[in-house]
Design a protein around this motif. Structure first.
Motif, PDB file in Angstrom:
ATOM      1  N   LYS A 153      23.661  31.454  44.935  1.00  0.00           N
ATOM      2  CA  LYS A 153      22.348  32.126  44.942  1.00  0.00           C
ATOM      3  C   LYS A 153      21.759  32.070  43.532  1.00  0.00           C
ATOM      4  CE  LYS A 153      23.305  34.898  48.994  1.00  0.00           C
ATOM      5  NZ  LYS A 153      24.760  35.174  49.057  1.00  0.00           N
ATOM      6  N   ASP A 154      21.484  33.238  42.943  1.00  0.00           N
ATOM      7  CA  ASP A 154      20.863  33.234  41.609  1.00  0.00           C
ATOM      8  C   ASP A 154      21.911  33.339  40.505  1.00  0.00           C
ATOM      9  OD1 ASP A 154      18.473  33.101  42.888  1.00  0.00           O
ATOM     10  OD2 ASP A 154      18.116  35.261  42.822  1.00  0.00           O
ATOM     11  N   TYR A 155      23.141  33.066  40.858  1.00  0.00           N
ATOM     12  CA  TYR A 155      24.224  33.224  39.891  1.00  0.00           C
ATOM     13  C   TYR A 155      24.963  31.922  39.605  1.00  0.00           C
ATOM     14  CZ  TYR A 155      23.546  38.168  39.823  1.00  0.00           C
ATOM     15  OH  TYR A 155      22.996  39.394  39.608  1.00  0.00           O
ATOM     16  N   VAL A 156      25.390  31.804  38.359  1.00  0.00           N
ATOM     17  CA  VAL A 156      26.262  30.700  38.001  1.00  0.00           C
ATOM     18  C   VAL A 156      27.684  31.236  38.146  1.00  0.00           C
ATOM     19  CG1 VAL A 156      27.011  29.171  36.143  1.00  0.00           C
ATOM     20  CG2 VAL A 156      24.583  29.716  36.404  1.00  0.00           C
ATOM     21  N   LEU A 157      28.481  30.519  38.916  1.00  0.00           N
ATOM     22  CA  LEU A 157      29.860  30.961  39.159  1.00  0.00           C
ATOM     23  C   LEU A 157      30.823  30.081  38.370  1.00  0.00           C
ATOM     24  CD1 LEU A 157      32.247  32.317  40.630  1.00  0.00           C
ATOM     25  CD2 LEU A 157      31.756  30.870  42.610  1.00  0.00           C
ATOM     26  N   ILE A 158      31.615  30.724  37.541  1.00  0.00           N
ATOM     27  CA  ILE A 158      32.662  30.003  36.814  1.00  0.00           C
ATOM     28  C   ILE A 158      34.003  30.438  37.409  1.00  0.00           C
ATOM     29  CG2 ILE A 158      33.743  29.565  34.570  1.00  0.00           C
ATOM     30  CD1 ILE A 158      31.050  30.309  33.278  1.00  0.00           C
ATOM     31  N   HIS A 159      34.714  29.482  37.948  1.00  0.00           N
ATOM     32  CA  HIS A 159      36.017  29.777  38.551  1.00  0.00           C
ATOM     33  C   HIS A 159      37.108  29.222  37.640  1.00  0.00           C
ATOM     34  CE1 HIS A 159      39.209  28.249  41.562  1.00  0.00           C
ATOM     35  NE2 HIS A 159      39.575  29.419  41.076  1.00  0.00           N
ATOM     36  N   ILE A 160      38.010  30.093  37.227  1.00  0.00           N
ATOM     37  CA  ILE A 160      39.136  29.661  36.396  1.00  0.00           C
ATOM     38  C   ILE A 160      40.411  29.979  37.158  1.00  0.00           C
ATOM     39  CG2 ILE A 160      40.346  30.023  34.189  1.00  0.00           C
ATOM     40  CD1 ILE A 160      37.549  30.701  33.013  1.00  0.00           C
ATOM     41  N   GLY A 161      41.112  28.933  37.563  1.00  0.00           N
ATOM     42  CA  GLY A 161      42.297  29.133  38.381  1.00  0.00           C
ATOM     43  C   GLY A 161      43.546  28.598  37.703  1.00  0.00           C
ATOM     44  N   ASP A 162      44.668  29.299  37.888  1.00  0.00           N
ATOM     45  CA  ASP A 162      45.937  28.796  37.355  1.00  0.00           C
ATOM     46  C   ASP A 162      46.999  28.834  38.426  1.00  0.00           C
ATOM     47  OD1 ASP A 162      47.722  31.279  37.147  1.00  0.00           O
ATOM     48  OD2 ASP A 162      46.046  31.946  35.902  1.00  0.00           O
ATOM     49  N   THR A 163      48.079  28.095  38.196  1.00  0.00           N
ATOM     50  CA  THR A 163      49.201  28.070  39.131  1.00  0.00           C
ATOM     51  C   THR A 163      50.394  28.786  38.490  1.00  0.00           C
ATOM     52  OG1 THR A 163      49.852  25.921  38.236  1.00  0.00           O
ATOM     53  CG2 THR A 163      48.468  25.905  40.206  1.00  0.00           C
ATOM     54  N   GLY A 164      50.084  29.896  37.849  1.00  0.00           N
ATOM     55  CA  GLY A 164      51.093  30.601  37.057  1.00  0.00           C
ATOM     56  C   GLY A 164      51.812  31.725  37.776  1.00  0.00           C
ATOM     57  N   VAL A 165      52.292  32.685  36.989  1.00  0.00           N
ATOM     58  CA  VAL A 165      53.162  33.741  37.503  1.00  0.00           C
ATOM     59  C   VAL A 165      52.459  34.696  38.466  1.00  0.00           C
ATOM     60  CG1 VAL A 165      54.755  33.701  35.564  1.00  0.00           C
ATOM     61  CG2 VAL A 165      52.735  35.177  35.439  1.00  0.00           C
ATOM     62  N   GLY A 166      51.120  34.797  38.364  1.00  0.00           N
ATOM     63  CA  GLY A 166      50.385  35.707  39.235  1.00  0.00           C
ATOM     64  C   GLY A 166      50.551  37.156  38.853  1.00  0.00           C
ATOM     65  N   MET A 167      49.903  38.021  39.605  1.00  0.00           N
ATOM     66  CA  MET A 167      49.926  39.455  39.299  1.00  0.00           C
ATOM     67  C   MET A 167      50.155  40.273  40.560  1.00  0.00           C
ATOM     68  SD  MET A 167      46.737  40.044  36.707  1.00  0.00           S
ATOM     69  CE  MET A 167      45.826  38.565  37.080  1.00  0.00           C
ATOM     70  N   THR A 168      50.764  41.434  40.400  1.00  0.00           N
ATOM     71  CA  THR A 168      50.896  42.369  41.515  1.00  0.00           C
ATOM     72  C   THR A 168      49.577  43.139  41.634  1.00  0.00           C
ATOM     73  OG1 THR A 168      51.664  44.171  40.118  1.00  0.00           O
ATOM     74  CG2 THR A 168      53.361  42.700  40.999  1.00  0.00           C
ATOM     75  N   VAL A 212      51.644  36.881  43.332  1.00  0.00           N
ATOM     76  CA  VAL A 212      52.821  36.720  42.490  1.00  0.00           C
ATOM     77  C   VAL A 212      53.506  35.393  42.821  1.00  0.00           C
ATOM     78  CG1 VAL A 212      55.098  37.673  41.937  1.00  0.00           C
ATOM     79  CG2 VAL A 212      53.134  39.191  42.199  1.00  0.00           C
ATOM     80  N   GLY A 213      53.799  34.629  41.815  1.00  0.00           N
ATOM     81  CA  GLY A 213      54.492  33.359  41.997  1.00  0.00           C
ATOM     82  C   GLY A 213      53.592  32.210  42.436  1.00  0.00           C
ATOM     83  N   GLU A 214      52.340  32.516  42.754  1.00  0.00           N
ATOM     84  CA  GLU A 214      51.422  31.467  43.234  1.00  0.00           C
ATOM     85  C   GLU A 214      50.381  31.104  42.181  1.00  0.00           C
ATOM     86  OE1 GLU A 214      50.860  30.320  46.736  1.00  0.00           O
ATOM     87  OE2 GLU A 214      52.953  30.888  46.956  1.00  0.00           O
ATOM     88  N   GLY A 215      49.815  32.132  41.573  1.00  0.00           N
ATOM     89  CA  GLY A 215      48.778  31.881  40.584  1.00  0.00           C
ATOM     90  C   GLY A 215      47.645  32.884  40.675  1.00  0.00           C
ATOM     91  N   THR A 216      46.669  32.655  39.852  1.00  0.00           N
ATOM     92  CA  THR A 216      45.558  33.602  39.731  1.00  0.00           C
ATOM     93  C   THR A 216      44.234  32.840  39.706  1.00  0.00           C
ATOM     94  OG1 THR A 216      46.957  35.112  38.474  1.00  0.00           O
ATOM     95  CG2 THR A 216      44.569  35.402  38.230  1.00  0.00           C
ATOM     96  N   ASP A 217      43.244  33.418  40.390  1.00  0.00           N
ATOM     97  CA  ASP A 217      41.882  32.873  40.332  1.00  0.00           C
ATOM     98  C   ASP A 217      40.948  33.937  39.784  1.00  0.00           C
ATOM     99  OD1 ASP A 217      42.027  30.192  41.671  1.00  0.00           O
ATOM    100  OD2 ASP A 217      42.973  31.441  43.217  1.00  0.00           O
ATOM    101  N   VAL A 218      40.233  33.577  38.763  1.00  0.00           N
ATOM    102  CA  VAL A 218      39.240  34.488  38.192  1.00  0.00           C
ATOM    103  C   VAL A 218      37.864  33.907  38.494  1.00  0.00           C
ATOM    104  CG1 VAL A 218      38.364  35.581  36.092  1.00  0.00           C
ATOM    105  CG2 VAL A 218      40.828  35.204  36.370  1.00  0.00           C
ATOM    106  N   TYR A 219      37.008  34.719  39.109  1.00  0.00           N
ATOM    107  CA  TYR A 219      35.638  34.288  39.438  1.00  0.00           C
ATOM    108  C   TYR A 219      34.670  35.099  38.598  1.00  0.00           C
ATOM    109  CZ  TYR A 219      37.977  32.316  43.499  1.00  0.00           C
ATOM    110  OH  TYR A 219      38.817  31.623  44.318  1.00  0.00           O
ATOM    111  N   MET A 220      33.938  34.409  37.734  1.00  0.00           N
ATOM    112  CA  MET A 220      32.972  35.097  36.887  1.00  0.00           C
ATOM    113  C   MET A 220      31.565  34.689  37.285  1.00  0.00           C
ATOM    114  SD  MET A 220      34.623  35.218  33.130  1.00  0.00           S
ATOM    115  CE  MET A 220      35.172  33.527  33.031  1.00  0.00           C
ATOM    116  N   TYR A 221      30.744  35.668  37.598  1.00  0.00           N
ATOM    117  CA  TYR A 221      29.350  35.415  37.978  1.00  0.00           C
ATOM    118  C   TYR A 221      28.423  35.820  36.834  1.00  0.00           C
ATOM    119  CZ  TYR A 221      30.812  35.059  42.873  1.00  0.00           C
ATOM    120  OH  TYR A 221      31.388  34.681  44.058  1.00  0.00           O
TER     121      TYR A 221
END
Ligand code: ADP
Ligand code: MG
Length: 244
Positions: A153-168, A212-221
């Motif tokens: 829409k009217d937002y720029v989406l920056i997705h930063i993903g890793d295949t790291g330790v992940g978080m609870t 956890v164990g899979e990774g993390t995705d950060v979505y910044m709008y």
């Protein structure tokens, strides 16, 4: 009005100070650390002395890490809000982080588009750096760092993903809380606090998905540059939570 002006001048001094901290405090820290490292190798040092020196080195590293989380891009000139090309800014941050990524055997995959957002360059770069650095630190034995840019829409989406330790769930909830870190003495627990603040200043939003164990995705709008003035009147938009 006069008071305002004085305040603005003071803020400028604060800006200068921040830049000096990053440039002029880093050097003495590096020099001190070097000499302590030398002392560690000295044969005249007994075990106890070496332990003290080790602690001193760790404390210097901590100060260094705090400067990194706050002031990596600080410069003496005062900052101003301008049009930022997200592709250019992301590439700049990747260049800085590449050595760290290489050390951890991390592959960086990007799909970047040159969308424009409005903000202060150094803050925007700091925000990207802190998120990407976390992603890299979450993959100590290798992995993939993915960075995508798209428009929503009217937002720029920056997705930063890793295949790291992940978080609870608990860890995700505490993210951005000052001094919350799972990295022991190596962490500052300040990086995400800085990120949330900058995202807020830029009238953006941030979502996290992590396993956890899979990774993390950060979505910044971030509001698209061309729409950023319109949004002010209609209040903050509501995002649908990203689904998986
Ligand atoms: P620090 O990196 O110094 O620990 P941050 O505020 O940057 O402080 O991050 C806080 C905590 O959030 C980290 O210690 C870590 O536990 C968690 N975290 C942040 N990003 C990630 C990520 N990409 N993967 C796994 N954990 C993360
Ligand atoms: Mg961090």
């Amino acid at each position: 009005l006069r008071r305002r002006i004085i305040r603005a001048e003071k803020m400028e001094v604060v800006g200068h100070l921040a830049a000096s901290i990053s440039h002029e405090v880093r050097n003495p820290l590096t020099v001190s650390r070097g000499f302590m490292q030398l002392l560690l190798q000295s044969e005249r040092m007994n075990y106890k002395d070496k332990q003290y020196i080790q602690i001193a080195i760790e404390e210097i590293d901590r100060a260094e890490a705090i400067i990194t989380d706050y002031l990596t891009f600080a410069k003496p000139a005062p900052e101003h809000v301008e049009k930022l090309n997200v592709k250019t800014e992301i590439e700049r941050v990747i260049d800085i982080l590449r050595p760290l990524a290489n050390m951890n055997s991390i592959e960086i995959q990007t799909s970047l588009l040159p969308f424009a957002v409005k903000g202060e360059r150094q803050k925007f770069q700091q925000c990207l750096l802190n998120v990407m650095k976390n992603a890299i630190e979450a993959m100590p034995s290798g992995g993939t760092l993915r960075i995508n840019v798209s428009i929503d829409k009217d937002y720029v989406l920056i997705h930063i993903g890793d295949t790291g330790v992940g978080m609870t769930k608990e860890q995700i909830e505490r993210l951005g809380e000052p001094y919350f870190t799972t990295k022991g003495a190596k962490g500052t627990g300040l990086g995400m606090m800085v990120v949330y603040r900058i995202v807020e200043t830029m009238k953006g939003d941030l979502f996290i998905h992590s396993e956890v164990g899979e990774g993390t995705d950060v979505y910044m709008y971030f509001p698209s540059y061309y729409k950023s003035d319109i949004e002010k009147s209609s209040g903050r938009p509501q995002f649908e939570q990203v689904s998986y």
